[in-house]
Design a protein around this motif. Structure first.
Motif, PDB file in Angstrom:
ATOM      1  N   GLU A 150      36.804   8.719  17.614  1.00 40.60           N
ATOM      2  CA  GLU A 150      36.502   8.622  16.184  1.00 40.60           C
ATOM      3  C   GLU A 150      37.245   7.441  15.569  1.00 40.60           C
ATOM      4  N   ILE A 170      30.637   7.856   9.783  1.00 41.81           N
ATOM      5  CA  ILE A 170      31.008   8.982  10.646  1.00 41.81           C
ATOM      6  C   ILE A 170      30.973  10.265   9.818  1.00 41.81           C
ATOM      7  N   ALA A 171      30.177  11.215  10.246  1.00 43.72           N
ATOM      8  CA  ALA A 171      30.198  12.533   9.604  1.00 43.72           C
ATOM      9  C   ALA A 171      31.250  13.346  10.336  1.00 43.72           C
ATOM     10  N   HIS A 172      32.416  13.403   9.724  1.00 44.08           N
ATOM     11  CA  HIS A 172      33.562  13.975  10.440  1.00 44.08           C
ATOM     12  C   HIS A 172      33.336  15.423  10.848  1.00 44.08           C
ATOM     13  N   LYS A 173      32.790  16.201   9.911  1.00 42.16           N
ATOM     14  CA  LYS A 173      32.626  17.634  10.198  1.00 42.16           C
ATOM     15  C   LYS A 173      31.691  17.864  11.381  1.00 42.16           C
ATOM     16  N   SER A 174      30.621  17.083  11.458  1.00 41.43           N
ATOM     17  CA  SER A 174      29.668  17.279  12.554  1.00 41.43           C
ATOM     18  C   SER A 174      30.014  16.438  13.775  1.00 41.43           C
TER      19      SER A 174
END
Lengths: 413, 403
Positions: free
Chosen positions: A372, A388-392
């Motif tokens: 990431e 970046i969709a951190h949760k997904s």
């Protein structure tokens, strides 16, 4: 060595002295230069040295020859230098050569025209070469090797003599290049700065006036300095200039330029063709280029490990290290391309886990946090367009041009 | 007494001779330098000759004066003690019972003196190596004292260790004793670097910091030469790799003034054993991670591999890399997913509350998400590095959990 009579020795010495003073009075640099080329080991200088060994009192001869009494300051130490050089006593030879050279420089200043420029070039070169030999000799016998440093000081004086408004200034670039060679060898590269300032910013010189050969050498060294200081765009300009104006026959010189130009080009995203790398025998870069093309981080690291010494010596290691980002970019692009083939509608979403797996497959152990982190860097530096969709734990790529090219902007800027 | 030939490159040093025991009653004659080329005796020639990298400006000895052999038995020559008592020029650490006009041989330490002429220097003013070692030990003990503010201690030790280096250089002591003393002095400067940076909020410290780094680099460069001069086989000295790594670590971040050349140029001159040593590999890797922005690897390897002294050097830089991380996270994130601070604080090895403060200092707002956890809303546009520098939060794992 064949027997040499006193008479013959006497004849050789007076012959040399006459030729020297004749060359000076008729202002013939082409004749004068070879007489100064101590390290050229020409047959005539060697035979002169033999004569000097037999006929020890050359100083008297120098004094006697009326015409050369002005030049005595140059000739006496010069003869001692030729003699010492032949005997392999380089430190001694250097000391007397410096004396002769200083005296020559004095005379050069007094001569109104630059007729003796070629001879001065010869002396400048000889000073450097002899100082290098002298230092090797001193170091190997446990003494302090400071002759090359002295040569640097002398060359600065020469440079100063040429950095004026008269016609003599055309020779300044040659001397500047000799100075660069000295400073690079000594590792005191920061001393180049004042020379560069004189050439480039003081209004004395018009760069275009200098001979092409000297301009190429100058651009090569200043280009290298820009590489060390990581000013890649300027380095590109200078080294490319050097390459383009380098004589086509000088293959070795081209190779030297490419050794620095290739890493610079790589930093701005331009890959050399395989044939170029092979033609100039720069195989170590071939592996780096391959790694970037394939997106294979393992290959890049291997190449850096294998050629670590060479890259560190030439000072390009840190430049090549930075190319990791290009490799990451290529790897993720490959994943994207593969996904596109399988399912074009979902291709622009790349799971971070997939990148972790791909790296594992290359035997590189990186956890998802690090991946990431790397993707965040790539986005920040505009090597990837997206977010970046951190949760997904997914990187969502832009539908348009998700992997922009560097376009001349250096990586890491 | 055995003569050890140092190769003496660049520093213009002669073969080493261990300094004499001051209790010896035999008067040894001074050894003079070999005759030099008259052209090179002028000051200008000397300046040209000396390599700026090695130029210890504490070395006052002109190339023609002979080496001295110190005979002073105290930490401070009696003459100077008497003079400074009279002038009331005594530091707090030198005062007997707090009296500003009285000192003792056990308290007074010779001051650093930038004199112009070397003609008046007498051997009775110069301390022999055993005395210098004793002096150094005394000074290092002071560093740990809690009585005075650190800047005051630092100032005193800074000056007095400089004087020690001056005495060493005037006697041309370049053997193992010199190495161990220089290593101690470097350690002092490394610890100072850390402690001065942590004293945030006191305005005058930035110049102290700067001077300290300058002195640290000078000591390091001299130490490197000493390692070379004392090299027996091709092996490195015990601490050599670590001390080389200090020089590399000083290049973290852009603020720290470099001594002229870039790292690339410096690496060219180093031998492969040093460059490939574990300590150097670690330092080089840290630089690489910080320049690339790989904050994850940076903190992981720092925690795993850094020695105490290496950590001292790196700590003042940590917030800069944390700020860089915040900036990247903010830029690359998804608007609907504010970034959880707890998660980031673990990676950046900082307390969650301190991370929150850091975000604010960088001009970013933080929020609370549905679960009540602190988060950083991303895609904010007001990120900026604070002009007055960072507060320097230390390396910590999770809140209240010991490393």
């Amino acid at each position: 060595m064949a027997y040499l009579s006193m008479g013959e020795a006497h004849r050789r010495i007076t012959d040399y002295l006459s030729r020297f003073s004749d060359a000076v009075s008729s202002q013939d640099a082409a004749v004068l230069s070879p007489l100064l080329a101590v390290s050229s080991n020409s047959a005539s200088l060697q035979s002169l040295a033999d004569a000097l060994n037999v006929f020890q009192d050359s100083n008297r001869l120098v004094g006697q020859l009326e015409r050369s009494s002005q030049l005595a300051e140059i000739l006496s130490p010069l003869l001692r230098c030729i003699q010492s050089y032949r005997l392999g006593r380089f430190a001694d030879a250097y000391v007397v050569l410096e004396k002769a050279a200083n005296a020559f420089l004095q005379e050069f200043r007094n001569w109104e025209t630059p007729w003796a420029m070629e001879a001065l070039y010869t002396l400048a070169l000889e000073i450097r070469l002899l100082a290098e030999k002298a230092d090797r000799e001193l170091a190997s016998s446990g003494k302090n090797p400071e002759k090359l440093q002295g040569a640097g000081s002398f060359l600065m004086r020469v440079f100063g003599a040429l950095a004026g408004k008269g016609p003599k200034r055309a020779g300044a670039l040659y001397v500047a290049c000799q100075l660069f060679k000295v400073y690079f060898k000594l590792g005191t590269v920061h001393l180049c700065r004042s020379v560069i300032r004189s050439i480039e910013t003081a209004r004395i010189f018009d760069f275009e006036e200098f001979p092409v050969k000297d301009k190429v050498t100058y651009m090569y060294y200043t280009g290298r300095l820009e590489v060390y200081n990581e000013n890649f765009l300027v380095a590109d300009q200078k080294l490319t200039y050097a390459l383009m104006h380098c004589s086509p026959r000088k293959e070795a010189n081209k190779r030297m330029i490419l050794k620095y130009l290739i890493p610079v080009k790589l930093s701005i995203g331009i890959l050399p063709k395989q044939w170029l790398v092979e033609k100039y025998n720069l195989i170590e870069y071939g592996e780096v280029v391959n790694a970037i093309k394939k997106g294979d981080l393992r290959l890049l690291r291997q190449a850096l490990r294998e050629h670590e010494d060479r890259f560190l010596r030439s000072g390009v290691y840190l430049v090549l290290e930075k190319l990791e980002l290009l490799v990451y970019q290529r790897l993720i692009k490959k994943i994207y391309v593969l996904q596109k083939q399988k399912d074009p509608s979902k291709a622009h979403q790349v799971k971070l886990e997939i990148i972790v797996k791909a790296l594992k497959w290359l035997e590189l152990d990186m956890d998802i946090d690090e991946v990431e982190c790397i993707v965040a860097i790539l986005i920040y530096k505009n090597l990837i367009k997206g977010y970046i969709a951190h949760k997904s734990k997914v990187v969502v790529l832009s539908k348009q041009d998700p992997f922009p090219k560097l376009n001349g902007k250096p990586i890491g800027s | 007494m055995e003569d050890r030939t140092g190769r003496g490159r660049g520093l213009g040093l002669r073969p080493a001779r261990k300094a004499l025991d001051p209790s010896s009653s035999i008067w040894k004659p001074m050894r003079s330098c070999p005759a030099r080329d008259p052209k090179q005796t002028s000051a200008e020639a000397f300046r040209e000759r000396s390599n700026p990298h090695l130029d210890d400006d504490d070395n006052l000895r002109s190339p023609n004066s002979p080496y001295l052999v110190g005979t002073c038995p105290d930490m401070c020559p009696a003459k100077e003690r008497a003079q400074r008592e009279m002038l009331r020029d005594l530091s707090v650490f030198e005062r007997l019972n707090g009296n500003p006009a009285r000192t003792s041989p056990h308290l007074a330490v010779k001051k650093f003196c930038r004199t112009i002429s070397t003609v008046d220097i007498q051997e009775s003013d110069i301390r022999s190596p055993p005395v210098l070692q004793r002096t150094l030990k005394h000074l290092i003990n002071l560093v740990n004292s809690e009585e005075h503010p650190f800047e005051v201690v630092h100032d005193f030790v800074f000056d007095r260790t400089r004087s020690i280096r001056q005495d060493l250089s005037m006697q041309n002591i370049i053997d193992d004793q010199a190495i161990s003393m220089y290593e101690e002095m470097v350690k002092f400067h490394v610890v100072s670097h850390n402690r001065l940076a942590m004293c945030w909020g006191k305005s005058d410290l930035s110049s102290l910091c700067h001077l300290n780094i300058e002195q640290l680099m000078k000591c390091l460069l001299t130490l490197f030469k000493l390692y070379d001069l004392n090299r027996l086989s091709r092996s490195l000295h015990t601490n050599e790799a670590e001390f080389y790594s200090f020089f590399v670590l000083l290049h973290l971040g852009g603020k720290i003034p470099k001594m002229g050349d870039s790292l690339s140029l410096w690496y060219r001159q180093l031998s492969l054993p040093i460059l490939q040593s574990k300590k150097m590999h670690f330092a080089r890797a840290l630089i690489r991670y910080s320049q690339m922005g790989n904050y994850k690897r940076f903190f992981c390897s720092l925690e795993a591999e850094a020695s105490d002294l290496q950590l001292c050097l790196v700590e003042p830089f940590l917030d800069e890399i944390r700020a860089q991380a915040i900036s990247h996270v903010n830029y690359s994130g998804y608007k609907l997913h504010p970034y959880p601070l707890m998660h980031l604080s673990k990676i950046l090895m900082i307390k969650e509350s301190e991370l929150e403060d850091l975000c604010h200092v960088c001009g970013l707002e933080t929020s609370i998400d549905e679960a009540g956890m602190k988060a950083l809303p991303v895609k904010q546009t007001k990120f900026s590095l604070p002009k007055s520098g960072f507060r320097s939060y230390c390396l910590s794992a999770i809140d209240d959990v010991k490393r």
